[in-house]
Design an enzyme around this catalytic site. Structure first.
Site, PDB file in Angstrom:
ATOM      1  N   ILE A  10     -18.130 103.522  71.985  1.00 19.88           N
ATOM      2  CA  ILE A  10     -17.784 104.012  73.317  1.00 19.88           C
ATOM      3  C   ILE A  10     -16.567 104.930  73.210  1.00 19.88           C
ATOM      4  O   ILE A  10     -15.581 104.599  72.548  1.00 19.88           O
ATOM      5  CB  ILE A  10     -17.461 102.820  74.238  1.00 19.88           C
ATOM      6  CG1 ILE A  10     -18.657 101.871  74.302  1.00 19.88           C
ATOM      7  CG2 ILE A  10     -17.076 103.288  75.634  1.00 19.88           C
ATOM      8  CD1 ILE A  10     -18.297 100.476  74.771  1.00 19.88           C
ATOM      9  N   GLY A  11     -16.638 106.099  73.834  1.00 20.99           N
ATOM     10  CA  GLY A  11     -15.500 107.003  73.835  1.00 20.99           C
ATOM     11  C   GLY A  11     -15.361 107.866  72.598  1.00 20.99           C
ATOM     12  O   GLY A  11     -14.351 108.560  72.440  1.00 20.99           O
ATOM     13  N   ALA A  12     -16.352 107.855  71.712  1.00 21.44           N
ATOM     14  CA  ALA A  12     -16.244 108.636  70.474  1.00 21.44           C
ATOM     15  C   ALA A  12     -16.410 110.132  70.703  1.00 21.44           C
ATOM     16  O   ALA A  12     -15.979 110.944  69.881  1.00 21.44           O
ATOM     17  CB  ALA A  12     -17.278 108.154  69.453  1.00 21.44           C
ATOM     18  N   LYS A  14     -19.671 111.362  71.888  1.00 20.99           N
ATOM     19  CA  LYS A  14     -21.087 111.642  71.608  1.00 20.99           C
ATOM     20  C   LYS A  14     -21.698 112.618  72.610  1.00 20.99           C
ATOM     21  O   LYS A  14     -22.389 113.558  72.224  1.00 20.99           O
ATOM     22  CB  LYS A  14     -21.880 110.331  71.607  1.00 20.99           C
ATOM     23  CG  LYS A  14     -21.449 109.333  70.548  1.00 20.99           C
ATOM     24  CD  LYS A  14     -22.284 108.072  70.568  1.00 20.99           C
ATOM     25  CE  LYS A  14     -22.158 107.303  71.882  1.00 20.99           C
ATOM     26  NZ  LYS A  14     -20.775 106.787  72.114  1.00 20.99           N
ATOM     27  N   ASN A  55     -29.928  95.549  77.281  1.00 20.35           N
ATOM     28  CA  ASN A  55     -30.545  96.101  76.075  1.00 20.35           C
ATOM     29  C   ASN A  55     -32.024  96.395  76.268  1.00 20.35           C
ATOM     30  O   ASN A  55     -32.547  97.363  75.694  1.00 20.35           O
ATOM     31  CB  ASN A  55     -30.323  95.155  74.891  1.00 20.35           C
ATOM     32  CG  ASN A  55     -28.951  95.299  74.285  1.00 20.35           C
ATOM     33  OD1 ASN A  55     -28.730  96.115  73.395  1.00 20.35           O
ATOM     34  ND2 ASN A  55     -27.997  94.524  74.769  1.00 20.35           N
ATOM     35  N   ASP A  78     -27.592 111.797  72.674  1.00 21.18           N
ATOM     36  CA  ASP A  78     -26.217 111.319  72.533  1.00 21.18           C
ATOM     37  C   ASP A  78     -26.108 109.840  72.183  1.00 21.18           C
ATOM     38  O   ASP A  78     -25.009 109.295  72.131  1.00 21.18           O
ATOM     39  CB  ASP A  78     -25.393 111.631  73.785  1.00 21.18           C
ATOM     40  CG  ASP A  78     -25.738 110.753  74.973  1.00 21.18           C
ATOM     41  OD1 ASP A  78     -26.805 110.111  74.959  1.00 21.18           O
ATOM     42  OD2 ASP A  78     -24.930 110.723  75.926  1.00 21.18           O
ATOM     43  N   ASP A  84     -28.489 100.222  69.298  1.00 21.11           N
ATOM     44  CA  ASP A  84     -28.437  99.330  70.454  1.00 21.11           C
ATOM     45  C   ASP A  84     -28.364  97.867  70.032  1.00 21.11           C
ATOM     46  O   ASP A  84     -27.652  97.066  70.634  1.00 21.11           O
ATOM     47  CB  ASP A  84     -29.652  99.549  71.355  1.00 21.11           C
ATOM     48  CG  ASP A  84     -29.532 100.811  72.195  1.00 21.11           C
ATOM     49  OD1 ASP A  84     -28.390 101.238  72.454  1.00 21.11           O
ATOM     50  OD2 ASP A  84     -30.563 101.368  72.593  1.00 21.11           O
TER      51      ASP A  84
END
EC number: 2.7.1.76
Length: 215
Positions: A10-12, A14, A55, A78, A84
């Site tokens: 998260i937050g990378a 993508k 999921n 993305d 997952d």
């Protein structure tokens, strides 16, 4: 046909890199659609209750994207369907999610991937993993401002994010479904810095040339 998928915590960055790559390559961009996900805010409030539902929802969404990507022939997504299960497994290991539910999900994933059209097209041509430190991850999460992701909303999320990062490195090392490459998201701020953006795009171009997907 060239199918590229992005991966990373998260937050990378993508979604940002997906946009940049799609524009650069002239291909279709596919996004996770976080803002339109009705389950994600519920998941952050009660991970034990909503891990399986989230999921399963994401699996259905990813497979729809795979089908569309195959029809469009060229695409950048993305988020990879392959990662997952990483979130689910982490929650099982942490005692948050139920192991039986994970087994059911894993079997569902395997069966649905078998039904994806076109055997070679089940797998991407290239997976790009964006590596970031916890500090960079937290800074970008705060900057994009989704309330349910913020430490100010739930301070315990810092431990959750740190655990998530610890799962990504082994996952990337073991990933062998397609060619892969890593981008240092701490070193290269491809969103804000034009020089960093150019270096990242050039590195991806070279990788695509090396694997025979770009002339």
């Amino acid at each position: 046909m060239t199918v590229i998928v992005l991966s990373g915590p998260i937050g990378a960055g993508k979604s940002s890199l997906t946009s940049l790559l799609a524009e650069h390559l002239g291909t279709q961009a596919f996004y996770e659609g976080v803002d339109n996900n009705p389950i994600l805010p519920l998941y952050y409030k009660d991970m034990a209750h909503y891990t399986f539902l989230l999921n399963t929802y994401l699996l259905n969404h990813r497979l729809a994207q795979i089908n569309q990507a195959i029809r469009d022939h060229n695409s950048v997504s993305d988020r990879s369907i392959y990662e997952d299960a990483l979130f689910f497994k982490m929650n099982v290991d942490s005692g948050i999610a139920d192991p039986t539910e994970f087994k059911i999900y894993d079997s569902l994933l395997e069966n649905m991937m078998e039904q994806a059209p076109g055997n070679p097209s089940k797998k991407p041509d290239l997976l790009i993993y964006i590596h970031v430190s916890l500090d960079t991850m937290l800074h970008r999460i705060q900057k994009r401002g989704r309330k349910f992701e913020q430490l100010s909303t739930d301070p315990s999320l810092k431990d959750y994010y740190a655990r998530l990062l610890s799962y990504y490195e082994p996952w990337y090392e073991k990933y062998n479904a397609s060619p892969k490459m890593m981008i240092d998201g701490d070193k290269y701020d491809f969103v804000a810095n034009e020089d960093a953006r150019r270096k990242v795009i050039n590195a991806i171009d070279q990788k695509l040339i090396d694997i025979g997907n770009l002339n």
